[in-house]
Design an enzyme around this catalytic site. Structure first.
Site, PDB file in Angstrom:
ATOM      1  N   ARG A  36      -3.800   0.112 -14.596  1.00  0.00           N
ATOM      2  CA  ARG A  36      -3.138   1.161 -15.249  1.00  0.00           C
ATOM      3  C   ARG A  36      -2.281   0.892 -16.445  1.00  0.00           C
ATOM      4  NH1 ARG A  36      -2.286   5.478 -10.459  1.00  0.00           N
ATOM      5  NH2 ARG A  36      -4.287   6.547 -10.544  1.00  0.00           N
ATOM      6  N   LYS A 198     -14.540  12.776   3.179  1.00  0.00           N
ATOM      7  CA  LYS A 198     -14.680  14.224   3.508  1.00  0.00           C
ATOM      8  C   LYS A 198     -15.620  15.051   2.375  1.00  0.00           C
ATOM      9  CE  LYS A 198      -9.884  15.015   4.936  1.00  0.00           C
ATOM     10  NZ  LYS A 198      -8.691  15.548   4.334  1.00  0.00           N
ATOM     11  N   GLY A 354     -10.298   5.993  -7.660  1.00  0.00           N
ATOM     12  CA  GLY A 354     -10.014   5.971  -6.362  1.00  0.00           C
ATOM     13  C   GLY A 354     -10.640   4.482  -5.534  1.00  0.00           C
ATOM     14  N   GLY A 377      -8.151  11.640  -8.768  1.00  0.00           N
ATOM     15  CA  GLY A 377      -7.903  13.061  -8.429  1.00  0.00           C
ATOM     16  C   GLY A 377      -8.406  13.764  -9.764  1.00  0.00           C
TER      17      GLY A 377
HETATM   18  N1  ADP Z   1     -19.247   6.714   7.208  1.00  0.00           N
HETATM   19  C1  ADP Z   1     -17.992   6.723   7.101  1.00  0.00           C
HETATM   20  N2  ADP Z   1     -17.022   7.072   8.430  1.00  0.00           N
HETATM   21  C2  ADP Z   1     -15.784   7.118   8.216  1.00  0.00           C
HETATM   22  N3  ADP Z   1     -15.188   6.884   7.203  1.00  0.00           N
HETATM   23  C3  ADP Z   1     -15.847   6.460   6.156  1.00  0.00           C
HETATM   24  C4  ADP Z   1     -17.254   6.395   5.857  1.00  0.00           C
HETATM   25  N4  ADP Z   1     -17.522   5.899   4.944  1.00  0.00           N
HETATM   26  C5  ADP Z   1     -16.659   6.020   4.056  1.00  0.00           C
HETATM   27  N5  ADP Z   1     -15.616   6.158   4.761  1.00  0.00           N
HETATM   28  C6  ADP Z   1     -14.110   6.087   4.328  1.00  0.00           C
HETATM   29  O1  ADP Z   1     -13.983   7.026   3.102  1.00  0.00           O
HETATM   30  C7  ADP Z   1     -12.909   6.443   2.490  1.00  0.00           C
HETATM   31  C8  ADP Z   1     -12.515   7.045   1.099  1.00  0.00           C
HETATM   32  O2  ADP Z   1     -12.842   8.391   1.159  1.00  0.00           O
HETATM   33  P1  ADP Z   1     -12.320   9.148  -0.249  1.00  0.00           P
HETATM   34  O3  ADP Z   1     -10.801   9.007  -0.269  1.00  0.00           O
HETATM   35  O4  ADP Z   1     -12.982  10.596  -0.003  1.00  0.00           O
HETATM   36  O5  ADP Z   1     -12.977   8.363  -1.618  1.00  0.00           O
HETATM   37  P2  ADP Z   1     -12.281   8.280  -2.881  1.00  0.00           P
HETATM   38  O6  ADP Z   1     -11.096   7.466  -2.914  1.00  0.00           O
HETATM   39  O7  ADP Z   1     -13.196   7.130  -3.665  1.00  0.00           O
HETATM   40  O8  ADP Z   1     -12.246   9.590  -3.362  1.00  0.00           O
HETATM   41  C9  ADP Z   1     -12.808   5.109   2.610  1.00  0.00           C
HETATM   42  O9  ADP Z   1     -11.579   4.709   3.077  1.00  0.00           O
HETATM   43  C10 ADP Z   1     -13.924   4.670   3.536  1.00  0.00           C
HETATM   44  O10 ADP Z   1     -13.527   4.191   4.629  1.00  0.00           O
HETATM   45  O1  X15 Z   2      -2.742   7.673  -8.264  1.00  0.00           O
HETATM   46  C1  X15 Z   2      -2.934   8.941  -9.078  1.00  0.00           C
HETATM   47  O2  X15 Z   2      -3.966   9.478  -8.604  1.00  0.00           O
HETATM   48  P1  X15 Z   2      -5.328   9.097  -7.885  1.00  0.00           P
HETATM   49  O3  X15 Z   2      -4.765   8.114  -6.414  1.00  0.00           O
HETATM   50  O4  X15 Z   2      -5.988  10.225  -7.498  1.00  0.00           O
HETATM   51  O5  X15 Z   2      -5.895   8.099  -8.865  1.00  0.00           O
HETATM   52  C2  X15 Z   2      -1.917   9.395  -9.838  1.00  0.00           C
HETATM   53  O6  X15 Z   2      -1.009   8.597 -10.195  1.00  0.00           O
HETATM   54  C3  X15 Z   2      -1.536  10.700  -9.428  1.00  0.00           C
HETATM   55  O7  X15 Z   2      -0.696  10.496  -8.579  1.00  0.00           O
HETATM   56  P2  X15 Z   2      -0.246  11.792  -7.370  1.00  0.00           P
HETATM   57  O8  X15 Z   2      -1.540  12.271  -6.745  1.00  0.00           O
HETATM   58  O9  X15 Z   2       0.935  11.641  -6.814  1.00  0.00           O
HETATM   59  O10 X15 Z   2       0.295  12.938  -8.233  1.00  0.00           O
END
Ligand code: ADP
Ligand code: X15
Length: 397
Positions: A36, A198, A354, A377
């Site tokens: 970043r 989710k 993410g 996000g």
């Molecule tokens: N089949 C599964 N069962 C449980 N957890 C899972 C499965 N597939 C992926 N995950 C979990 O989902 C998490 C990511 O989810 P999420 O936060 O929604 O994704 P992102 O950060 O890319 O938006 C990862 O930690 C991964 O381990």
């Molecule tokens: O890491 C961030 O978001 P992200 O994990 O969704 O990419 C940004 O710095 C926003 O942080 P916040 O979700 O605490 O407002």
């Protein structure tokens, strides 16, 4: 983007207040991923090279609205000093005497990094007085914090009420350009891949993209809520019971819209949620009681890969399995490889921050896709069709 950008303004002899997203992972005082910061360098260098005094604000983590050394931005200031050829000052507060004295002592062509804006509860409240105090530091405002632009917070949005022009930095402009073009003017076929834990996090995205994409691919933990909606057995797999009806509706809507909706045709199922658990590949109707799907299976990797490789626009958000565990990472890496191949074939490929950006990094393919977003996000909210406050509040062209 119909907003003013850094190219539309003069920064020479100006105090430039710039919001960046220096919310980077820090372990034992060391930054473990400086992406970043690196991504913000074009805007940072532009201001200092053209004779502006650059004042940077950011948040780091989620402190409780009070100073907390664990969430200090000092390590990011020290790191920035190693990346640019200019003096970097650090102020121990983002407003008040501590900030002002450091800014007053700095020269044009130099940088001041202000301490974490979230050490003040007023930041998240988008408080007017706090916004005014931040605004008073500068002659103009730049938002280059794409990753924070979905937050209607004082340093992102509030400050623009008192400091104009408010323009976008180069990173923000680049992020929006990729997302805007893919969503509003995609070269076809346009494939969206959604995974992660989710369904509830991705419903808005699926709904918004249904009218835009040719194919939606769903993998990861979300899969099993859709399986349940289709009457398939899911054993102990992750499921959101209260979203099963909605999953059914989304499948129907996709059919009505003529969108191909692909779910895994096989899974890697395990006995327990751990890397060394017993596991096996099973077809879509083969998850037995006591087993849970933790990755898409090899047939799904091939089927998804073929769709991706033949696409001209690809957006990916969320891993295909529990990629943090080696035995359940293959599906995610297969998708990452398919994106790299699609890019080679001329497609525009975008990774929505993410976990998917960590996965593409671990796969060593970050530089083989068109764009890896710095905001998870923020990019999700954009893909949901929502307006980002950090963009909406900028000065119109
Ligand atoms: N089949 C599964 N069962 C449980 N957890 C899972 C499965 N597939 C992926 N995950 C979990 O989902 C998490 C990511 O989810 P999420 O936060 O929604 O994704 P992102 O950060 O890319 O938006 C990862 O930690 C991964 O381990
Ligand atoms: O890491 C961030 O978001 P992200 O994990 O969704 O990419 C940004 O710095 C926003 O942080 P916040 O979700 O605490 O407002």
């Amino acid at each position: 983007m119909a907003k003013l950008t850094l190219n539309d303004i003069e920064v020479k002899d100006k105090k430039v207040l710039m919001r960046v997203d220096f919310n980077v992972p820090i372990k034992d005082g060391e930054i473990t991923d400086d992406n970043r910061i690196v991504q913000a360098l074009p805007s940072i260098k532009h201001v200092i090279d053209n004779g502006g005094l650059l004042i940077l604000t950011s948040h780091l983590g989620r402190p409780a609205g009070t100073p907390d050394p664990e969430f200090s931005l000092k390590p990011t200031a020290d790191h920035l000093a190693t990346l640019i050829d200019a003096k970097v000052h650090f102020a121990e507060d983002c407003i008040g005497e501590k900030a002002e004295s450091v800014i007053n002592a700095a020269a044009f062509g130099e940088v001041v990094v202000l301490e974490n804006v979230r050490f003040h509860p007023e930041e998240k409240q988008n408080d007017e007085e706090f916004s005014k105090k931040l605004a008073a530091h500068g002659d103009l405002f730049v938002n280059d914090a794409f990753g924070s632009s979905h937050r209607a917070h004082a340093s992102v949005a509030g400050v623009t009420r008192y400091l104009q022009p408010a323009v976008s930095g180069y990173l923000l402009e680049k992020e929006i350009k990729y997302l805007e073009e893919s969503v509003n003017n995609p070269e076809r076929p346009f494939v969206a891949i959604l995974g992660g834990a989710k369904v509830s996090d991705k419903i808005g995205v699926i709904e918004n993209l249904l009218s835009k994409v040719d194919t939606i691919i769903v993998g990861g933990g979300m899969t099993y809520t859709f399986y349940k909606a289709k009457g398939l057995p899911i054993g102990n797999s992750l499921v959101e019971e209260d979203k099963v009806d909605l999953a059914k509706e989304l499948l129907e809507k996709a059919e009505e819209a003529g969108v191909k909706f692909m779910l895994p045709i096989d899974s890697v199922a395990a006995k327990e949620f751990k890397n060394d658990a017993e596991y096996k590949v099973v077809p879509e109707d083969g998850i037995e009681d006591g087993w849970m799907g933790l990755d898409i299976g090899p047939e799904s990797s091939i089927a998804f890969g073929n769709q991706i490789k033949n696409a001209q626009t690809v957006v990916w958000n969320g891993p295909m399995g529990v990629f943090e565990m080696e035995n359940f990472a293959d599906g995610t890496f297969a998708v990452a490889k398919a994106l790299a191949e699609a890019t080679q074939n001329g497609a525009t490929t975008i990774i929505g921050g993410g976990d998917s950006s960590s996965a593409i990094k671990v796969a060593g393919l970050s530089d083989q896709v068109s764009h890896v977003s710095t905001g998870g996000g923020a990019s999700l909210e954009y893909l949901e069709g929502k307006e980002l406050p950090g963009v909406a509040s900028l000065t119109d062209k």
